[in-house]
Motif scaffolding. Structure first.
Motif, PDB file in Angstrom:
ATOM      1  N   LYS A 208       0.595  -2.529  13.850  1.00 54.59           N
ATOM      2  CA  LYS A 208       0.305  -2.004  15.192  1.00 54.59           C
ATOM      3  C   LYS A 208      -1.168  -2.121  15.540  1.00 54.59           C
ATOM      4  CE  LYS A 208       4.126   1.232  15.474  1.00 54.59           C
ATOM      5  NZ  LYS A 208       4.509   2.659  15.528  1.00 54.59           N
ATOM      6  N   SER A 209      -2.025  -2.012  14.543  1.00 54.87           N
ATOM      7  CA  SER A 209      -3.467  -2.087  14.808  1.00 54.87           C
ATOM      8  C   SER A 209      -4.082  -3.413  14.380  1.00 54.87           C
ATOM      9  CB  SER A 209      -4.189  -0.914  14.144  1.00 54.87           C
ATOM     10  OG  SER A 209      -3.934  -0.874  12.766  1.00 54.87           O
ATOM     11  N   GLY A 210      -3.257  -4.390  14.020  1.00 46.96           N
ATOM     12  CA  GLY A 210      -3.775  -5.731  13.767  1.00 46.96           C
ATOM     13  C   GLY A 210      -3.970  -6.088  12.313  1.00 46.96           C
ATOM     14  N   ALA A 211      -2.925  -6.096  11.528  1.00 44.60           N
ATOM     15  CA  ALA A 211      -3.018  -6.476  10.113  1.00 44.60           C
ATOM     16  C   ALA A 211      -3.284  -7.968   9.968  1.00 44.60           C
ATOM     17  CB  ALA A 211      -1.723  -6.125   9.391  1.00 44.60           C
ATOM     18  N   VAL A 212      -3.965  -8.316   8.886  1.00 44.00           N
ATOM     19  CA  VAL A 212      -4.194  -9.717   8.533  1.00 44.00           C
ATOM     20  C   VAL A 212      -3.829  -9.883   7.063  1.00 44.00           C
ATOM     21  CG1 VAL A 212      -5.880 -11.570   8.276  1.00 44.00           C
ATOM     22  CG2 VAL A 212      -6.063 -10.002  10.212  1.00 44.00           C
ATOM     23  N   LEU A 213      -2.867 -10.753   6.792  1.00 47.73           N
ATOM     24  CA  LEU A 213      -2.509 -11.132   5.428  1.00 47.73           C
ATOM     25  C   LEU A 213      -2.909 -12.580   5.245  1.00 47.73           C
ATOM     26  CD1 LEU A 213      -1.031 -10.968   2.658  1.00 47.73           C
ATOM     27  CD2 LEU A 213       1.094 -11.466   3.900  1.00 47.73           C
ATOM     28  N   LEU A 214      -3.792 -12.833   4.286  1.00 47.20           N
ATOM     29  CA  LEU A 214      -4.198 -14.195   3.928  1.00 47.20           C
ATOM     30  C   LEU A 214      -3.634 -14.450   2.535  1.00 47.20           C
ATOM     31  CD1 LEU A 214      -7.904 -13.984   5.153  1.00 47.20           C
ATOM     32  CD2 LEU A 214      -5.947 -14.944   6.371  1.00 47.20           C
TER      33      LEU A 214
ATOM     34  N   TYR B 110      -8.217 -10.135  -5.334  1.00 47.28           N
ATOM     35  CA  TYR B 110      -7.552  -9.434  -4.235  1.00 47.28           C
ATOM     36  C   TYR B 110      -8.548  -8.576  -3.472  1.00 47.28           C
ATOM     37  CZ  TYR B 110      -7.785  -4.976  -6.701  1.00 47.28           C
ATOM     38  OH  TYR B 110      -8.235  -3.842  -7.315  1.00 47.28           O
ATOM     39  N   THR B 111      -8.232  -8.332  -2.224  1.00 49.99           N
ATOM     40  CA  THR B 111      -8.898  -7.336  -1.405  1.00 49.99           C
ATOM     41  C   THR B 111      -7.843  -6.694  -0.523  1.00 49.99           C
ATOM     42  OG1 THR B 111     -10.969  -8.580  -1.301  1.00 49.99           O
ATOM     43  CG2 THR B 111     -10.640  -6.893   0.374  1.00 49.99           C
ATOM     44  N   TYR B 112      -7.794  -5.377  -0.542  1.00 47.53           N
ATOM     45  CA  TYR B 112      -6.982  -4.606   0.387  1.00 47.53           C
ATOM     46  C   TYR B 112      -7.928  -3.730   1.190  1.00 47.53           C
ATOM     47  CZ  TYR B 112      -2.840  -5.546  -2.502  1.00 47.53           C
ATOM     48  OH  TYR B 112      -1.816  -6.142  -3.194  1.00 47.53           O
ATOM     49  N   VAL B 113      -7.813  -3.772   2.501  1.00 49.28           N
ATOM     50  CA  VAL B 113      -8.487  -2.818   3.363  1.00 49.28           C
ATOM     51  C   VAL B 113      -7.378  -2.003   4.010  1.00 49.28           C
ATOM     52  CG1 VAL B 113      -9.977  -2.465   5.364  1.00 49.28           C
ATOM     53  CG2 VAL B 113     -10.452  -4.348   3.778  1.00 49.28           C
ATOM     54  N   TYR B 114      -7.483  -0.685   3.867  1.00 46.63           N
ATOM     55  CA  TYR B 114      -6.450   0.221   4.376  1.00 46.63           C
ATOM     56  C   TYR B 114      -6.978   1.001   5.573  1.00 46.63           C
ATOM     57  CZ  TYR B 114      -4.442  -0.507  -0.289  1.00 46.63           C
ATOM     58  OH  TYR B 114      -3.929  -1.054  -1.440  1.00 46.63           O
ATOM     59  N   VAL B 115      -6.090   1.257   6.535  1.00 43.46           N
ATOM     60  CA  VAL B 115      -6.375   2.133   7.663  1.00 43.46           C
ATOM     61  C   VAL B 115      -5.213   3.110   7.811  1.00 43.46           C
ATOM     62  CG1 VAL B 115      -7.840   0.488   8.919  1.00 43.46           C
ATOM     63  CG2 VAL B 115      -5.370   0.540   9.361  1.00 43.46           C
ATOM     64  N   TYR B 116      -5.466   4.176   8.543  1.00 43.47           N
ATOM     65  CA  TYR B 116      -4.448   5.211   8.727  1.00 43.47           C
ATOM     66  C   TYR B 116      -3.671   4.900  10.008  1.00 43.47           C
ATOM     67  CZ  TYR B 116      -2.602   9.917   8.025  1.00 43.47           C
ATOM     68  OH  TYR B 116      -1.794  10.995   7.768  1.00 43.47           O
ATOM     69  N   GLU B 117      -2.361   4.628   9.864  1.00 41.63           N
ATOM     70  CA  GLU B 117      -1.511   4.270  11.002  1.00 41.63           C
ATOM     71  C   GLU B 117      -0.147   4.924  10.826  1.00 41.63           C
ATOM     72  OE1 GLU B 117      -1.370   0.094  12.692  1.00 41.63           O
ATOM     73  OE2 GLU B 117       0.663   0.214  11.873  1.00 41.63           O
ATOM     74  N   ASP B 118       0.383   5.497  11.891  1.00 42.72           N
ATOM     75  CA  ASP B 118       1.687   6.162  11.844  1.00 42.72           C
ATOM     76  C   ASP B 118       1.751   7.222  10.743  1.00 42.72           C
ATOM     77  OD1 ASP B 118       2.589   4.652  13.977  1.00 42.72           O
ATOM     78  OD2 ASP B 118       3.527   3.142  12.707  1.00 42.72           O
ATOM     79  N   ASN B 119       0.701   8.007  10.642  1.00 48.15           N
ATOM     80  CA  ASN B 119       0.617   9.108   9.678  1.00 48.15           C
ATOM     81  C   ASN B 119       0.663   8.678   8.220  1.00 48.15           C
ATOM     82  OD1 ASN B 119       0.434  11.186  11.637  1.00 48.15           O
ATOM     83  ND2 ASN B 119       2.630  10.996  12.003  1.00 48.15           N
TER      84      ASN B 119
END
Length: 199
Positions: A113-119, A182-191
């Motif tokens: 919903k907020s614009g994920a990017v999977l490479l 690896y790199t994971y960047v996490y954000v808070y979405e849908d609780n």
């Protein structure tokens, strides 16, 4: 296709502009990039408004790390405080989703919903929406992957968390073992915390 860091940031941060617009930056000179970037985000734009944000992490972060405020939040309710051990456990949630063999469950771990990017490691195609992420995992899950983190570094900022390092996958279908960065960047979405960027 070469993609500049600025193009990725714009693609992840700009909701009103699509990724193709951001990727067009990658072949421009720095002055042209700055001019184009200013048309998307003016100097007065505050992408992370403290009053609107319920994902502020009360300033907790690793000593010496910088705060980055370019991720938009997808939820305005609930709590989002997170510790380093909780950030690491987000990998376990993703890995457990892999174990289900269901690409829909894996794709739901991404902040689409907020614009994920999977490479992806084994694909040259950036995945930026639920359907393209699911499509990647339709094929990858046939290998029955299970991962473990060998070493990693966790950073926590206002409304985001990052886990980067080396992980290893054992492919249950073949027994192959594959090591990768690896790199994971996490954000808070849908609780809940979701993956905004993964490569």
């Amino acid at each position: 296709m070469k993609i500049s860091s600025l193009a990725l940031l714009v693609a992840m941060a700009g909701r009103q502009h699509n990724a193709a617009h951001a990727f067009a930056f990658s072949n421009k000179r720095p002055a042209a990039v700055a001019k184009s970037f200013s048309s998307i985000i003016s100097p007065t734009t505050n992408l992370v408004d403290a009053e609107e944000s319920t994902t502020a992490l009360a300033g907790r972060r690793k000593k010496g790390s910088k705060r980055f405020g370019f991720f938009k939040r997808g939820s305005k309710s609930g709590t989002s405080d997170i510790s380093e051990s909780e950030v690491r456990s987000l990998f376990s949630l993703w890995n457990n989703a892999l174990a289900t063999g269901d690409s829909r469950i894996v794709a739901k771990r991404y902040a689409t919903k907020s614009g994920a990017v999977l490479l992806p490691t084994v694909s040259d195609t950036p995945r930026t929406d639920f359907h393209s992420i699911k499509d990647y995992f339709d094929a990858f899950l046939q290998k029955e992957p299970q991962g473990k983190i060998l070493e990693g570094d966790i950073r926590i900022g206002d409304g985001w968390a990052q886990d980067a390092g080396i992980y290893e996958f054992t492919m249950g279908a073949t027994g192959d073992v594959v090591k990768a960065r690896y790199t994971y960047v996490y954000v808070y979405e849908d609780n809940q915390w979701k993956i905004a960027h993964h490569h």
